[in-house]
Design a protein around this motif. Structure first.
Motif, PDB file in Angstrom:
ATOM      1  N   MET A   1       0.677  -1.137   0.034  1.00  0.00           N
ATOM      2  CA  MET A   1       0.008  -0.061   0.146  1.00  0.00           C
ATOM      3  C   MET A   1       0.819   1.309  -0.270  1.00  0.00           C
ATOM      4  O   MET A   1       1.804   1.326   0.646  1.00  0.00           O
ATOM      5  N   ARG A   2       0.543   2.177  -0.781  1.00  0.00           N
ATOM      6  CA  ARG A   2       1.312   3.564  -0.849  1.00  0.00           C
ATOM      7  C   ARG A   2       0.403   4.452  -0.002  1.00  0.00           C
ATOM      8  O   ARG A   2      -0.866   4.788  -0.406  1.00  0.00           O
ATOM      9  N   VAL A   3       1.079   5.219   1.025  1.00  0.00           N
ATOM     10  CA  VAL A   3       0.482   6.210   1.796  1.00  0.00           C
ATOM     11  C   VAL A   3       1.081   7.539   1.849  1.00  0.00           C
ATOM     12  O   VAL A   3       2.118   7.454   1.852  1.00  0.00           O
ATOM     13  N   LEU A   4       0.265   8.454   1.850  1.00  0.00           N
ATOM     14  CA  LEU A   4       0.691   9.847   1.792  1.00  0.00           C
ATOM     15  C   LEU A   4       0.410  10.531   3.053  1.00  0.00           C
ATOM     16  O   LEU A   4      -0.799  10.351   3.389  1.00  0.00           O
ATOM     17  N   ILE A   5       1.289  10.963   3.917  1.00  0.00           N
ATOM     18  CA  ILE A   5       1.151  11.754   5.243  1.00  0.00           C
ATOM     19  C   ILE A   5       1.441  12.901   5.113  1.00  0.00           C
ATOM     20  O   ILE A   5       2.596  13.555   4.951  1.00  0.00           O
ATOM     21  N   GLY A   6       0.282  13.987   5.295  1.00  0.00           N
ATOM     22  CA  GLY A   6       0.569  15.222   5.466  1.00  0.00           C
ATOM     23  C   GLY A   6       1.222  15.598   7.144  1.00  0.00           C
ATOM     24  O   GLY A   6       0.410  15.043   8.041  1.00  0.00           O
ATOM     25  N   GLY A   7       2.190  16.281   7.211  1.00  0.00           N
ATOM     26  CA  GLY A   7       2.866  16.729   8.369  1.00  0.00           C
ATOM     27  C   GLY A   7       3.467  15.168   9.157  1.00  0.00           C
ATOM     28  O   GLY A   7       3.442  15.070  10.356  1.00  0.00           O
ATOM     29  N   GLY A   8       3.935  14.418   8.040  1.00  0.00           N
ATOM     30  CA  GLY A   8       4.465  13.102   8.582  1.00  0.00           C
ATOM     31  C   GLY A   8       6.127  13.091   9.236  1.00  0.00           C
ATOM     32  O   GLY A   8       6.335  12.138   9.811  1.00  0.00           O
ATOM     33  N   SER A   9       6.383  14.372   9.330  1.00  0.00           N
ATOM     34  CA  SER A   9       7.680  14.420   9.993  1.00  0.00           C
ATOM     35  C   SER A   9       7.637  14.690  11.394  1.00  0.00           C
ATOM     36  O   SER A   9       8.763  14.825  12.203  1.00  0.00           O
ATOM     37  N   GLY A  10       6.443  14.873  12.144  1.00  0.00           N
ATOM     38  CA  GLY A  10       6.313  15.240  13.449  1.00  0.00           C
ATOM     39  C   GLY A  10       6.356  13.982  14.274  1.00  0.00           C
ATOM     40  O   GLY A  10       6.756  12.656  13.773  1.00  0.00           O
ATOM     41  N   PHE A  11       6.183  14.103  15.490  1.00  0.00           N
ATOM     42  CA  PHE A  11       6.310  12.865  16.394  1.00  0.00           C
ATOM     43  C   PHE A  11       5.311  11.635  16.045  1.00  0.00           C
ATOM     44  O   PHE A  11       5.849  10.566  16.027  1.00  0.00           O
ATOM     45  N   VAL A  12       4.208  11.885  15.901  1.00  0.00           N
ATOM     46  CA  VAL A  12       3.186  10.723  15.374  1.00  0.00           C
ATOM     47  C   VAL A  12       3.474  10.357  14.111  1.00  0.00           C
ATOM     48  O   VAL A  12       3.240   9.208  13.628  1.00  0.00           O
ATOM     49  N   GLY A  13       3.792  11.329  13.229  1.00  0.00           N
ATOM     50  CA  GLY A  13       4.058  11.033  11.721  1.00  0.00           C
ATOM     51  C   GLY A  13       5.251  10.056  11.691  1.00  0.00           C
ATOM     52  O   GLY A  13       5.284   8.966  10.836  1.00  0.00           O
ATOM     53  N   ARG A  14       6.269  10.189  12.582  1.00  0.00           N
ATOM     54  CA  ARG A  14       7.484   9.359  12.390  1.00  0.00           C
ATOM     55  C   ARG A  14       6.932   8.044  12.944  1.00  0.00           C
ATOM     56  O   ARG A  14       7.523   6.922  12.368  1.00  0.00           O
ATOM     57  N   LEU A  16       4.077   6.580  12.861  1.00  0.00           N
ATOM     58  CA  LEU A  16       3.063   5.962  11.822  1.00  0.00           C
ATOM     59  C   LEU A  16       4.013   5.473  10.856  1.00  0.00           C
ATOM     60  O   LEU A  16       3.716   4.344  10.031  1.00  0.00           O
ATOM     61  N   THR A  17       5.020   6.516  10.086  1.00  0.00           N
ATOM     62  CA  THR A  17       5.803   5.873   9.146  1.00  0.00           C
ATOM     63  C   THR A  17       6.563   4.598   9.439  1.00  0.00           C
ATOM     64  O   THR A  17       6.580   3.696   8.661  1.00  0.00           O
ATOM     65  N   ARG A  18       7.234   4.612  10.681  1.00  0.00           N
ATOM     66  CA  ARG A  18       7.968   3.337  11.341  1.00  0.00           C
ATOM     67  C   ARG A  18       6.906   2.084  11.279  1.00  0.00           C
ATOM     68  O   ARG A  18       7.431   1.153  10.529  1.00  0.00           O
ATOM     69  N   LEU A  19       5.817   2.257  11.500  1.00  0.00           N
ATOM     70  CA  LEU A  19       4.790   1.121  11.568  1.00  0.00           C
ATOM     71  C   LEU A  19       4.473   0.579  10.024  1.00  0.00           C
ATOM     72  O   LEU A  19       4.477  -0.589   9.702  1.00  0.00           O
ATOM     73  N   LEU A  20       4.186   1.427   9.340  1.00  0.00           N
ATOM     74  CA  LEU A  20       3.762   1.319   7.918  1.00  0.00           C
ATOM     75  C   LEU A  20       4.919   0.639   7.209  1.00  0.00           C
ATOM     76  O   LEU A  20       4.695  -0.261   6.256  1.00  0.00           O
ATOM     77  N   ARG A  21       5.942   1.278   7.356  1.00  0.00           N
ATOM     78  CA  ARG A  21       7.031   0.478   6.609  1.00  0.00           C
ATOM     79  C   ARG A  21       7.587  -0.942   7.063  1.00  0.00           C
ATOM     80  O   ARG A  21       7.999  -1.614   6.469  1.00  0.00           O
ATOM     81  N   HIS A  22       7.378  -0.978   8.264  1.00  0.00           N
ATOM     82  CA  HIS A  22       7.658  -2.128   8.964  1.00  0.00           C
ATOM     83  C   HIS A  22       6.471  -3.141   8.678  1.00  0.00           C
ATOM     84  O   HIS A  22       6.816  -4.538   8.376  1.00  0.00           O
ATOM     85  N   LYS A  23       5.414  -3.008   8.191  1.00  0.00           N
ATOM     86  CA  LYS A  23       4.197  -3.530   7.546  1.00  0.00           C
ATOM     87  C   LYS A  23       4.463  -3.828   5.976  1.00  0.00           C
ATOM     88  O   LYS A  23       3.623  -4.466   5.481  1.00  0.00           O
ATOM     89  N   GLY A  24       5.725  -3.256   5.369  1.00  0.00           N
ATOM     90  CA  GLY A  24       5.758  -3.204   3.882  1.00  0.00           C
ATOM     91  C   GLY A  24       5.143  -2.322   3.063  1.00  0.00           C
ATOM     92  O   GLY A  24       5.090  -2.443   2.041  1.00  0.00           O
TER      93      GLY A  24
END
Length: 334
Positions: A1-14, A16-24
């Protein structure tokens, strides 16, 4: 799945990014600055939505920024930073020839400046730790009138009654998609409580004052304190991004992004002190918070509501940190 995250460089965004990439999954962040794996807000507006299967917005000015006075200019920034970014993403989705199957707005999360210093002076530390405690709140609590007894679920009706509840109303309204788009794109609004975690946000700023024995309740401490561990919030977002099993409804699904354990400010303060083995006997009086933060902003700290994640649990989400003890032990590493 390709996910676009607005404001993804903040605390929650980091997280979420870690979790999503861990899931592939593949993640692209919308940021003010360009870089690898990023696009800018200007590029989103000029080039449109990049190919994605899910989209999330986490962007917004920090409600409890201790470096800014509570005035009309600050209020304007609070509204525009949330509403404008959300509207930009919603318009890009609506204009896309291939919109994502899921569009998630996290309406209770603000940005926390990770480099904020909280230990300049003992009194400043106590006040700033109080401020950072609610850094992530324009929350479920902002929707509902303060109450020590009422319990609010996602089904509870509400109307704006102050500047923060009006902000939430306009913020969530800016995420709505046109009827033709909602036939294929699931809309989800997650109203988050105070976000707790080891690597940023409120806890990063609070730990030093508490370690120094400067922690204490805010006002009476009896006010409810809706909170969630950052890992659980990321998990709720990730689950919300999954493709819908049936045609999505025209209206957004609202989820309360809070832990199932109902806690008060006093219970949070005492549990953090117990986990750290430090005293928590220095309360911050309400009149001090009103003087420092302004009464309209201090109300987030001094009043609260019991918020229940009814639909979140009915949707099958299993919390890793359902109570304060498990959450705080993970955060402090004990």
């Amino acid at each position: 799945m390709r996910v676009l995250i607005g404001g993804g460089s903040g605390f929650v965004g980091r997280e979420l990014t870690r979790l999503l990439r861990h899931k592939g999954h593949e993640v692209t962040v919308i940021s003010r600055q360009p870089g690898p794996g990023k696009i800018t807000w200007a590029e989103l507006e000029s080039h449109g939505l990049p190919p994605c299967d899910g989209a999330v917005n986490l962007a917004g000015e920090n409600l409890m920024n201790p470096l800014r006075w509570w005035n009309e200019s600050y209020k304007k920034d609070l509204f525009s930073s949330r509403i404008d970014t959300t509207k930009s993403m919603a318009q890009a989705i609506a204009a896309s020839s291939s919109p994502p199957h899921s569009w998630v707005l996290v309406s209770g999360v603000g940005k926390c400046p990770d480099n904020t210093t909280c230990d300049l002076l003992p009194v400043l530390s106590r006040i700033t730790s109080a401020v950072t405690l609610m850094t992530f709140l324009v929350s479920p609590a902002a929707c509902y009138k303060p109450s020590l007894t009422a319990e609010y679920t996602e089904d509870s009706e509400w109307t704006p009654f102050d500047v923060l509840s009006q902000l939430v109303k306009e913020w969530e309204a800016s995420a709505l998609l046109p009827e033709g788009v909602t036939k294929n794109t699931k809309q989800v609004v997650i109203r988050s409580g105070a976000v707790l975690g080891r690597d940023g946000g409120a806890m990063k700023q609070m730990l030093l004052p508490f370690w120094l024995g400067l922690g204490g309740t805010l006002g009476s401490g009896a006010q409810p304190f809706p909170w969630i561990h950052v890992s659980d919030l990321a998990g709720i977002i990730a689950k919300s991004l999954e493709p819908p099993a049936a045609p999505p409804p025209p209206s957004p699904q609202v989820l309360n992004g809070v832990a199932p354990a109902l806690s008060t400010n006093l219970e949070f303060t005492k549990e953090l002190g117990r986990v750290l083995r430090r005293p928590t006997v220095l309360p911050v009086p309400g009149f001090v918070m009103n003087a420092v933060m302004g009464s309209e902003r201090a109300v987030v700290l001094l009043q609260g509501q019991k918020v229940v994640p009814k639909r979140t649990q009915e949707a099958g989400f299993v919390y890793t940190y359902p109570d304060l003890t498990s959450a705080l032990k993970e955060i402090v590493g004990s």
